[in-house]
Motif scaffolding. Structure first.
Motif, PDB file in Angstrom:
ATOM      1  N   PRO A   7       0.793  -1.241   0.000  1.00  0.00           N
ATOM      2  CA  PRO A   7       0.000   0.000   0.000  1.00  0.00           C
ATOM      3  C   PRO A   7       0.822   1.286   0.000  1.00  0.00           C
ATOM      4  CG  PRO A   7      -0.908  -1.563   1.568  1.00  0.00           C
ATOM      5  CD  PRO A   7       0.419  -2.124   1.122  1.00  0.00           C
ATOM      6  N   GLN A  52      -2.523   1.982   8.546  1.00  0.00           N
ATOM      7  CA  GLN A  52      -3.389   1.513   7.471  1.00  0.00           C
ATOM      8  C   GLN A  52      -4.866   1.502   7.870  1.00  0.00           C
ATOM      9  OE1 GLN A  52      -2.154   0.247   4.288  1.00  0.00           O
ATOM     10  NE2 GLN A  52      -4.292   0.721   3.841  1.00  0.00           N
ATOM     11  N   GLU A  73     -11.161   0.000   3.645  1.00  0.00           N
ATOM     12  CA  GLU A  73     -12.322   0.700   3.115  1.00  0.00           C
ATOM     13  C   GLU A  73     -13.554   0.541   4.006  1.00  0.00           C
ATOM     14  OE1 GLU A  73     -12.517   2.756   0.725  1.00  0.00           O
ATOM     15  OE2 GLU A  73     -10.639   2.500  -0.372  1.00  0.00           O
ATOM     16  N   THR A  75      -6.068   5.285   3.949  1.00  0.00           N
ATOM     17  CA  THR A  75      -6.669   4.157   3.232  1.00  0.00           C
ATOM     18  C   THR A  75      -6.232   4.118   1.776  1.00  0.00           C
ATOM     19  OG1 THR A  75      -8.599   4.243   4.687  1.00  0.00           O
ATOM     20  CG2 THR A  75      -8.857   3.045   2.617  1.00  0.00           C
ATOM     21  N   THR A  76      -6.163   5.272   1.133  1.00  0.00           N
ATOM     22  CA  THR A  76      -5.818   5.355  -0.286  1.00  0.00           C
ATOM     23  C   THR A  76      -4.384   5.837  -0.474  1.00  0.00           C
ATOM     24  OG1 THR A  76      -6.544   7.659  -0.479  1.00  0.00           O
ATOM     25  CG2 THR A  76      -8.225   5.933  -0.788  1.00  0.00           C
ATOM     26  N   ASP A  77      -3.867   5.689  -1.698  1.00  0.00           N
ATOM     27  CA  ASP A  77      -2.530   6.195  -2.021  1.00  0.00           C
ATOM     28  C   ASP A  77      -2.424   7.683  -1.693  1.00  0.00           C
ATOM     29  OD1 ASP A  77      -1.981   3.693  -2.968  1.00  0.00           O
ATOM     30  OD2 ASP A  77      -2.084   4.229  -5.095  1.00  0.00           O
ATOM     31  N   GLU A  78      -3.462   8.423  -2.061  1.00  0.00           N
ATOM     32  CA  GLU A  78      -3.441   9.863  -1.846  1.00  0.00           C
ATOM     33  C   GLU A  78      -3.422  10.207  -0.364  1.00  0.00           C
ATOM     34  OE1 GLU A  78      -2.598  13.315  -3.250  1.00  0.00           O
ATOM     35  OE2 GLU A  78      -3.006  11.619  -4.590  1.00  0.00           O
ATOM     36  N   GLU A  79      -4.171   9.458   0.434  1.00  0.00           N
ATOM     37  CA  GLU A  79      -4.185   9.716   1.874  1.00  0.00           C
ATOM     38  C   GLU A  79      -2.844   9.410   2.512  1.00  0.00           C
ATOM     39  OE1 GLU A  79      -7.453   7.394   3.241  1.00  0.00           O
ATOM     40  OE2 GLU A  79      -8.961   8.894   2.695  1.00  0.00           O
TER      41      GLU A  79
END
Length: 230
Positions: free
Chosen positions: A57, A158, A161, A180-184
């Motif tokens: 991730p 981490q 979803e 949770t996301t790449d951007e976060e």
């Protein structure tokens, strides 16, 4: 006895007497937190998250940090490589090849008794706790958050979803950043890189919270009562 409600549900079909006893810390095991006084922000990846797909991730994040001169990746993971242990080199070759790309300041595994001392001496500015989304990882606990907090190291951990990551508990999550996301992941780490005051504040608040809620002295009665009932 298990450390989380999620893990309790796994065992309930096989045993009528499953009790949740939370992870705890003992202040006597830990040292005065050491702070990084160097020019680079030290970003730690600790333990099994350096293998078993758990680092996947954060690969986009690592790529974005790879060539930055203001950042040092610190790897406290993987067995020691030496001439007397060829098997280690073979077993962990994919992991060594992967992490070498990021030129980490590397410290191999140590014995459990030495772990608090070594973690503190790494003087991390933050710890990243990525997790590959698997049922096994959903059964894990908040242990790494507790360990980091005892060294006043702010955490980015981490999230899943559906909110079922071990690091998305209602109270714990207030004392770390959950991505949770790449951007976060990128936004959270960039925020901490840019703001030393935020890092210090997060680390101190997490330490105080963990000592208050998870110190074994305040929780020993949970064990006593659980074993009496059993």
């Amino acid at each position: 006895t298990v450390s989380t409600e999620f893990l309790k549900k796994e065992y309930d079909p096989y045993c009528k007497n499953v009790v949740v006893l939370p992870n705890c810390v003992d202040k006597r095991d830990w040292f005065k937190p050491k702070k990084n006084e160097g020019d680079k922000v030290r970003i730690g990846i600790v333990g099994s998250v350096a293998s078993n797909q758990d680092y996947q991730p954060i690969i986009p994040l690592l790529e974005s940090l790879k060539d930055r001169e203001d950042v040092q990746i610190v790897l406290f993971a993987l067995p020691e490589k030496n001439d007397n242990n060829e098997l280690v080199s073979k077993m962990y070759k994919p992991e060594f090849d992967f992490w070498n790309k990021y030129k980490p300041d590397w410290r191999p595994f140590v014995q459990t008794k030495d772990y608090p001392f070594v973690l503190n001496n790494l003087k991390l500015d933050m710890m990243l706790i990525p997790r590959h989304d698997s049922y096994f990882n959903r059964c894990k606990s908040n242990l790494k958050f507790l360990e980091a907090s005892m060294c006043q190291i702010p955490v980015v951990a981490q999230g899943f979803e559906d909110g079922m990551s071990p690091y998305q508990g209602e109270e714990d999550a207030k004392y770390m950043l959950v991505a949770t996301t790449d951007e976060e992941w990128k936004e959270s780490v960039e925020k901490l890189i840019a703001d030393k005051s935020l890092r210090d504040t997060m680390g101190e608040k997490a330490y105080n919270y963990v000592v208050e809620k998870y110190d074994i002295t305040n929780n020993k009665d949970l064990w006593i009562e659980a074993y009496k009932k059993l």
